[in-house]
Design an enzyme around this catalytic site. Structure first.
Site, short mmCIF file in Angstrom:
data_model
loop_
_atom_site.label_atom_id
_atom_site.label_comp_id
_atom_site.label_asym_id
_atom_site.label_seq_id
_atom_site.Cartn_x
_atom_site.Cartn_y
_atom_site.Cartn_z
CG ASP A 287 -2.23 0.76 0.94
OD1 ASP A 287 -2.23 1.62 0.04
OD2 ASP A 287 -3.21 0.52 1.62
CD GLU A 639 -19.64 7.32 3.82
OE1 GLU A 639 -19.53 6.48 4.74
OE2 GLU A 639 -20.60 7.33 3.03
#
Length: 899
Positions: A287, A639
């Site tokens: 990542d 979000e």
């Protein structure tokens, strides 16, 4: 081809005087000499190329590189190696629900909406469309010599983490809370992305984030997950195993967090599980900037520096670095922390992937290179987006058949809410940019051409989140005299504001979207910068939100002080700051935007001016209307991934609670008090505790972040042109306190498989405008442990409308302990029925769905009595009575069987 071979051979004769190297150069000259070139004997050349072994070619390539060249190819930004005919390549690309961040593309519903379709066939169709567009865009980019970020063929999609807690901001990127549903949908999606050619991959798909990763976002760089063996094997790993074994996913992204005390990207146990146990033969990518967490203060801190961290990661099997740590591998080899041979293992995996993508193939060898560019956001693909959006709609409540509305009887309709006309909530995150998006407001207007459609925002989406609009020309001036409205705009044909502007003009407002066309014909569409300067002066003192939106970087200055900036092109969203402005005062304003290596330019200078009573207009409109449509919910501005959100109820991209923001509930209550027929449409990426709304609003639709055709799909459902059949892929709890803490990774008490309470809406729930009846459930009553279970059932549409039904099979294990699910989805299918039509459907329940995990960490099928149910939802006493669910006991016989 001959000249390239000669240059290559001469290079190695000069630089490496060995027979072995010269022979290797000869091999590479033959292999790479045909790369991306035409041949007099093209057919024979293509046959020779595909006959060659990719693994051997990768070995040959790697063996010809210097240490520095090897290390350079292990970073997501891999530079060209000219003497080996290796072009530049950027590994970073996204296609979560359409080709993302690369300009024009068809945008499907956000991943959570895709999960709500419960439709495996639809997942296959949309992934094939996405991969068609991805291939077409790549070849168009490459034809122009463009090989940057979001222009390659290696896609970091899909996100198949389990949405175990509704507070997680990135849960909208997933396929929900159930590993079986997630795995089944992901297999279809990945197969569609990677294609069906026996020699070449269409794209590389990446299953992420491995492993045990689902928030909180604020802790993701330091959190250590230590799930029980039961939770790991029952919840966190089975869908990853499935996409490796059944979809052949060619890439895995390791997670930021630690697993059992070691960072996932430096965890040999996880890579061994992938490769040795499951047979994964692709490559692992970190990542982004996860390797830095190995040594950054406050993160995992398991190593002293980039050199040590990079060696640990590669030794653990992380082949590719998204970040800037791996350049330190040169020093790591020189200092003996890792050997060059260990680097070669990773490099060979990476080059096999590039070879399988056809990036070194001769022209015509790869069938996917012939996909025309005009497929991108084509009419056919737009229709598929609409079909998918329709399928994603979940009807949560329909009291007294409020829906569908009769569009012929409506004279005036009030559309109210911040989400009614907001492009952001259509697109979600990790998105592309469609050419013709339809918001809910626009969809309703198109549906009712002869009715009066009024629109009002009614309230802020949440207190602290501005209601954005373009800063108007009435407050912008070119100089202190305030005589000329607008800002001075200087357009540079470079990305550094260097030299004399190519063009200068007055822009009344800054509200621009340029696609493949630049602001001026004599400028490049993907490489320019613009500076707007002037005076900001308002006529009312108050708190104003000043902000901007740009795809690449931007800066906003007020009185020569930097107010805000964004240089992250990876998560392009609006940014803002609240400031107090005094009436009549002249503020110098400067707004700078850079367009760098992308084909879609957004440059918008935004604000929110003080507004006294947003509800007043909404209530007035509602009073005069025949019916009210409320478009409420959340937003990708609230979000998402590691966000700097300054709004009550939200933290770092996650949610603090699951209620609608108070600004919205206050407005909803005022509207309902008017007594008008009201429909509540929710646009959001996660579950909501809409308890009051469920008790008081007659009709509720869950629309998710529905993609470019979302407005049309919502209108189709409201007015009966489509019969909804979507199902919830997550549990909607009544209160966040009904489940354990967010940071608790034990599954006990979370998701429908472990939750023992009474939810507001359960996983798998969804209504229809018609009715279905189940009968004649056929299943062998005694099955030997270790065998699959075959099920047949009759399903009949007993209502008056055509429609689709999502048939769901659940297996309940009354003897399961607290560490194993008491109920689990074991089969599903979405099937269309004419009114009155009856079908006999067959299902195969894999033995794995009957298993538990014992305290030794073994998956076993235990003998005993199980309850099997088939229906349009989870079983309940009422549903069994009315025939919408049918159940039967089955007995597993024999001895326990490991699987």
């Amino acid at each position: 081809m001959i000249s390239r071979y000669s240059e290559f051979l001469n290079y190695y004769k000069k630089s490496m005087n060995s027979i072995k190297t010269i022979l290797l150069a000869c091999i590479l000259g033959i292999v790479l000499g045909c790369s991306n070139s035409k041949s007099e004997n093209g057919t024979k050349e293509r046959e020779d190329h595909t006959a060659l072994n990719f693994e051997q070619k990768a070995k040959d390539l790697v063996a010809a590189m210097t240490l520095e060249e090897k290390v350079s190819q292990m970073n997501y930004e891999s530079p060209a190696i000219e003497h080996l005919n290796i072009p530049e390549y950027n590994w970073w690309n996204e296609c979560l629900h359409g080709v993302g961040r690369a300009g024009r593309a068809t945008v499907f519903p956000q991943a959570i909406g895709l999960a709500a379709t419960f439709d495996k066939n639809q997942m296959s169709e949309i992934s094939e469309i996405i991969s068609d567009e991805a291939r077409a865009k790549h070849h168009e980019f490459a034809s122009r010599g463009k090989r940057g970020i979001y222009q390659g063929l290696t896609y970091w999609t899909p996100n198949i983490n389990i949405f175990r807690d509704p507070r997680w901001g990135r849960g909208m990127e997933t396929y929900g809370e159930d590993p079986y549903l997630a795995g089944e949908l992901a297999v279809r999606f990945i197969k569609g992305l990677q294609g069906d050619d026996p020699n070449y991959l269409k794209l590389v798909a990446t299953a992420k984030h491995f492993a045990v990763h689902s928030g909180p976002e604020v802790d993701r760089h330091s959190f250590n997950a230590e799930p029980s063996p039961q939770d790991f094997l029952n919840t966190y790993s089975p869908h990853f195993e499935k996409v490796v074994k059944e979809a052949g996913v060619y890439s895995i992204m390791c997670a930021y967090n630690s697993y059992q005390g070691e960072p996932c990207c430096g965890n040999k146990d996880l890579s061994s599980l992938l490769r040795d146990n499951w047979g994964f033969d692709g490559y692992i990518v970190s990542d982004c900037w996860a390797i830095k967490d190995f040594y950054n203060e406050g993160a995992h801190e398991i190593s002293g520096d980039a050199k040590e961290a990079s060696a640990i990661a590669v030794k653990a099997g992380t082949d590719l670095n998204c970040g800037d740590s791996y350049p330190a591998l040169v020093a790591a080899v020189q200092d003996g922390l890792i050997t060059e041979a260990e680097l070669d293992v990773s490099l060979e995996r990476l080059f096999v992937a590039r070879l399988k993508l056809g990036l070194f193939a001769p022209e015509g060898a790869v069938k996917y290179e012939n996909i025309p560019y005009d497929v991108v956001d084509s009419e056919k693909h737009r229709l598929a987006s609409l079909v998918t959006a329709r399928k994603s709609m979940v009807l949560l409540k329909n009291q007294n058949n409020t829906l569908p509305l009769d569009k012929n009887k409506i004279k005036k309709i009030a559309v109210i809410g911040s989400n009614a006309d907001d492009l952001e909530v259509l697109l979600g995150n990790y998105n592309g940019y469609p050419t013709a998006p339809v918001t809910p407001l626009e969809g309703i207007k198109q549906k009712l051409p002869n009715a009066e459609v009024t629109y009002s925002i009614g309230s802020k989406l949440a207190e602290g989140l501005p209601v954005f609009e373009a800063m108007p020309q009435s407050v912008l001036f070119t100089n202190g005299s305030l005589k000329t409205e607008g800002l001075k705009a200087e357009y540079y044909d470079n990305i550094a504001f260097e030299g004399t502007p190519k063009h200068t003009r007055i822009d009344k407002t800054v509200d621009f979207t340029w696609r493949t066309n630049p602001p001026f014909e004599d400028m490049r569409y993907d490489s320019y910068s613009v500076r707007w300067t002037g005076i900001l002066s308002v006529d009312k003192t108050g708190n104003y939100a000043l902000g901007g939106e740009a795809f690449s970087s931007m800066k906003l200055f007020l009185d020569d002080e930097l107010l805000m900036q964004r240089q992250d092109v990876h998560h392009p969203k609006k940014i803002y700051e609240y400031v107090k402005l005094e009436a009549g005062k002249k503020y110098k304003i400067r707004f700078e935007c850079v367009q760098n290596n992308t084909e879609h330019a957004i440059m918008r200078l935004l604000w929110e001016s003080p507004k006294e009573n947003l509800a007043k207009e909404a209530i007035s409109n509602a009073k005069d209307a025949d019916v009210v449509v409320l478009c409420m919910g959340i937003s990708p501005l609230l979000e998402g991934e590691e966000m700097k959100v300054k709004v009550d109820g939200f933290s770092g991209g996650d949610r603090v609670h699951t209620k609608l923001p108070k600004t919205q509930t206050d407005l909803i209550k005022k509207i309902i008090a008017l007594g008008k027929p009201t429909v509540l449409v929710l646009l959001n990426g996660s579950a909501l505790s809409i308890n009051w709304e469920n008790d008081n609003v007659p009709a509720i639709i869950e629309a998710w972040y529905p993609g470019q055709a979302g407005g049309t799909a919502i209108a189709d459902v409201i007015f009966g042109d489509y019969n909804p059949a979507g199902r919830l892929p997550v549990t909607f709890y009544k209160d966040i306190n009904d489940i354990p803490a967010f940071s608790d990774y034990d599954m006990k008490g979370k998701t429908y498989r472990y939750f023992k309470g009474d939810p507001l809406y359960e996983f798998g729930y969804g209504l229809s405008y018609t009715s279905f009846k189940y009968s004649n459930l056929q299943v062998q009553e005694v099955i030997e442990a270790g065998n699959d279970v075959r099920v047949t059932v009759d399903v009949e549409n007993v209502g008056g409308l055509d429609g689709e039904e999502v048939i769901q099979i659940y297996v309940q294990n009354p003897n399961a302990d607290a560490y194993n699910p008491h109920k689990t989805l074991s089969g599903f299918d979405r099937v269309s029925f004419k009114s009155g039509e009856k079908k006999t459907l067959s299902f195969n329940i894999d033995k794995d769905q009957l298993s538990i995990v014992n305290n030794k960490g073994e998956k076993v099928v235990q003998p005993g009595t199980y309850q099997l149910s088939v229906g349009g939802s989870q079983p309940s006493e009422n549903r069994i009575k009315n025939g919408t669910v049918i159940t039967k006991e089955i007995t597993i016989s024999g001895s326990p069987v490991k699987i």
